[in-house]
Write an enzyme that holds these catalytic residues in place. Sequence first.
Site: not given
Ligand code: FMN
Length: 331
Positions: A19, A104, A209, A233
């Site tokens: 992230m 992304c 997710g 998150r």
């Molecule tokens: C603040 C933030 C920054 C993120 N930066 C990246 C990143 O640098 N590389 C990436 O592959 N995904 C990035 N993501 C996506 C997360 O890795 C993840 O795929 C997405 O938040 C869904 O997962 P979750 O529901 O567990 O949060 C980011 C998400 C958030 C919220």
Amino acid sequence: MKQGFWKKLTKPIMAMAPMANVTDAAFRRMFAKYGKPDIFWTEFVSVEGLLSKGKEQLLIDFWYTEEERPIVAQIFGAKPEQFEEVAAMIQKLGFDGIDINMGCPDRGVEKQGAGAALIKNPKLAKKIIQATKRGAPNLPVSIKTRIGYSKNQIEEWIPVLLEENLAALTIHLRTRNEMSDVPAHWELANDIVTLKNKYAPETILLGNGDLFTREEAQKKINESGIDGAMVGRGIFGNPWFFSGYTPTTKERLTCMVEHVELFETLFKSDLDKKEGGIKNFDIMKKHFKAYVTGFGEAKELRIRLMETQNAAEVRVITETFLSSHFVLQQK
Ligand SMILES: Cc1cc2nc3c(=O)[nH]c(=O)nc-3n(C[C@H](O)[C@H](O)[C@H](O)COP(=O)(O)O)c2cc1C
């Protein structure tokens, strides 16, 4: 296929999601101390940037300690030759693996043809994977992507990736256009496992997710037969997440102060040279929101913390709050 550390992991695998502006060196060290995931991920870093004059600033995102192993460096870009060069650099830096971002949805990233834009360009996606492997022949290469661009494309997109014999594949179970606005499509995880078993049974598959507790992650793994889960998150403000321990409010707030002090030590050290230090203190503010929640007066404390400019102010405000609210309840 180079599997490296991946083949040594015990399933189910629980990974920290990459992230940007969250999983920095300070954040990861807090997790290494309080509750290690099975794999650490860096923030994503631009391959173009890593080959530019400004690379020193970007290399900060690749700082890590031995306690964070296994750690995977995540990169994004659109030019295979740049991936080859940067992969060699990552291997030299001592990382345990390389992950390529192909999910992304950020406009700036997609404009370069990188991130989720690669879902629309499978030929280039393959070239990028091959170039990365050439550049870092000793490292396992993995991909993080989504289920499609504007619709479910798992049947065509996932095999494109699996044919490249990846060490691991992480699927964020939403399309690019769904951003993070709809519930993740965990109902597709089982079909993706079937594809993996057909095209590349050795590749480790992680689902991602909307996993906000370890129990939810475990349930989804059991239901889908996937090898592991990646959590984003859900780990905010909770360095104990992967340990299963539930901290008290006092422990969380004390941990927040430790986190902000570490952030300052690591990223504000050259204040004299550069106004504002090497990372902006505002990055910590999203962490304050996550740490300071779920108890009476949390909002009031959050508002006060949002006005702080440095770790010393955070310590004073938090300690004053703790001494007036928690001394009687929790020793
Ligand atoms: C603040 C933030 C920054 C993120 N930066 C990246 C990143 O640098 N590389 C990436 O592959 N995904 C990035 N993501 C996506 C997360 O890795 C993840 O795929 C997405 O938040 C869904 O997962 P979750 O529901 O567990 O949060 C980011 C998400 C958030 C919220």
